[in-house]
Scaffold this motif. Structure first.
Motif, PDB file in Angstrom:
ATOM      1  N   THR A 110     -32.945 -79.730 -43.598  1.00  0.00           N
ATOM      2  CA  THR A 110     -32.619 -78.572 -44.421  1.00  0.00           C
ATOM      3  C   THR A 110     -31.224 -78.103 -44.055  1.00  0.00           C
ATOM      4  O   THR A 110     -30.854 -78.060 -42.876  1.00  0.00           O
ATOM      5  CB  THR A 110     -33.630 -77.435 -44.162  1.00  0.00           C
ATOM      6  OG1 THR A 110     -34.946 -77.931 -44.355  1.00  0.00           O
ATOM      7  CG2 THR A 110     -33.399 -76.272 -45.089  1.00  0.00           C
ATOM      8  N   THR A 112     -28.158 -75.902 -43.079  1.00  0.00           N
ATOM      9  CA  THR A 112     -28.062 -74.684 -42.276  1.00  0.00           C
ATOM     10  C   THR A 112     -26.956 -73.767 -42.791  1.00  0.00           C
ATOM     11  O   THR A 112     -26.951 -72.581 -42.479  1.00  0.00           O
ATOM     12  CB  THR A 112     -27.791 -75.041 -40.804  1.00  0.00           C
ATOM     13  OG1 THR A 112     -26.622 -75.848 -40.729  1.00  0.00           O
ATOM     14  CG2 THR A 112     -28.972 -75.767 -40.201  1.00  0.00           C
ATOM     15  N   SER A 113     -26.023 -74.299 -43.568  1.00  0.00           N
ATOM     16  CA  SER A 113     -24.956 -73.463 -44.123  1.00  0.00           C
ATOM     17  C   SER A 113     -25.238 -73.189 -45.600  1.00  0.00           C
ATOM     18  O   SER A 113     -25.934 -73.945 -46.273  1.00  0.00           O
ATOM     19  CB  SER A 113     -23.611 -74.161 -43.963  1.00  0.00           C
ATOM     20  OG  SER A 113     -23.619 -75.375 -44.666  1.00  0.00           O
ATOM     21  N   ARG A 114     -24.642 -72.098 -46.055  1.00  0.00           N
ATOM     22  CA  ARG A 114     -24.831 -71.714 -47.456  1.00  0.00           C
ATOM     23  C   ARG A 114     -24.111 -72.676 -48.389  1.00  0.00           C
ATOM     24  O   ARG A 114     -23.044 -73.183 -48.044  1.00  0.00           O
ATOM     25  CB  ARG A 114     -24.267 -70.319 -47.689  1.00  0.00           C
ATOM     26  CG  ARG A 114     -25.067 -69.236 -47.072  1.00  0.00           C
ATOM     27  CD  ARG A 114     -24.559 -67.850 -47.434  1.00  0.00           C
ATOM     28  NE  ARG A 114     -23.593 -67.795 -48.527  1.00  0.00           N
ATOM     29  CZ  ARG A 114     -22.630 -66.899 -48.642  1.00  0.00           C
ATOM     30  NH1 ARG A 114     -22.485 -65.995 -47.711  1.00  0.00           N
ATOM     31  NH2 ARG A 114     -21.815 -66.898 -49.657  1.00  0.00           N
ATOM     32  N   PRO A 115     -24.649 -72.898 -49.551  1.00  0.00           N
ATOM     33  CA  PRO A 115     -23.916 -73.711 -50.524  1.00  0.00           C
ATOM     34  C   PRO A 115     -22.741 -72.910 -51.080  1.00  0.00           C
ATOM     35  O   PRO A 115     -22.768 -71.691 -51.112  1.00  0.00           O
ATOM     36  CB  PRO A 115     -24.948 -73.998 -51.595  1.00  0.00           C
ATOM     37  CG  PRO A 115     -25.975 -72.951 -51.460  1.00  0.00           C
ATOM     38  CD  PRO A 115     -25.951 -72.507 -50.032  1.00  0.00           C
ATOM     39  N   TYR A 116     -21.689 -73.592 -51.487  1.00  0.00           N
ATOM     40  CA  TYR A 116     -20.535 -72.902 -52.067  1.00  0.00           C
ATOM     41  C   TYR A 116     -20.133 -73.623 -53.348  1.00  0.00           C
ATOM     42  O   TYR A 116     -20.437 -74.799 -53.559  1.00  0.00           O
ATOM     43  CB  TYR A 116     -19.382 -72.805 -51.080  1.00  0.00           C
ATOM     44  CG  TYR A 116     -18.911 -74.133 -50.546  1.00  0.00           C
ATOM     45  CD1 TYR A 116     -17.876 -74.813 -51.143  1.00  0.00           C
ATOM     46  CD2 TYR A 116     -19.506 -74.686 -49.421  1.00  0.00           C
ATOM     47  CE1 TYR A 116     -17.464 -76.039 -50.655  1.00  0.00           C
ATOM     48  CE2 TYR A 116     -19.088 -75.891 -48.914  1.00  0.00           C
ATOM     49  CZ  TYR A 116     -18.083 -76.576 -49.533  1.00  0.00           C
ATOM     50  OH  TYR A 116     -17.667 -77.778 -49.044  1.00  0.00           O
TER      51      TYR A 116
END
Length: 122
Positions: A110, A112-116
């Motif tokens: 999964t 761990t960072s936000r999508p941009y």
């Protein structure tokens, strides 16, 4: 004089006395009656309309039976579709997908960072 009346009756069928008995009906003499001969077309029309009425009623009953059967089948299919939709929602939850991927031994994890979003420059 009795013989003369019989002769007149035989010569002129319109003067025939109306003897309506069970024996004349069962013997078929009623079909030779002048009234029935004059109204034969009407009687045939009534019989045809009666047969058509019976056929129409039978067809309507068969259609109603078919409609009831199809309504029941539609209800069963709707319940089946609802069940499948529920099962699909259950299987497509993120936790279930993560569990499936980890049980298969895949290296997917999964994020761990936000999508941009990538913006296009003009």
């Amino acid at each position: 004089m009795d013989k003369e009346q019989d002769k007149q009756i035989k010569d002129n069928p319109k003067i025939q006395p109306k003897k309506l008995s069970l024996r004349s009906i069962l013997g078929g003499d009623i079909l030779a009656n002048d009234f029935l001969r004059r109204q034969a077309k009407l009687i045939i029309l009534i019989m045809i309309l009666t047969v058509l009425y019976i056929d129409n009623r039978y067809s309507a009953q068969q259609d109603l039976i078919e409609i009831d059967k199809l309504k029941k089948e539609l209800t069963d299919i709707k319940y089946d579709a609802l069940t499948r939709s529920s099962e699909l929602m259950e299987k497509s939850r993120q936790s279930k997908i993560e569990e499936y991927v980890s049980s298969e031994g895949s290296e997917l994890q999964t994020a761990t960072s936000r999508p941009y979003l990538l913006k296009k420059k003009d």
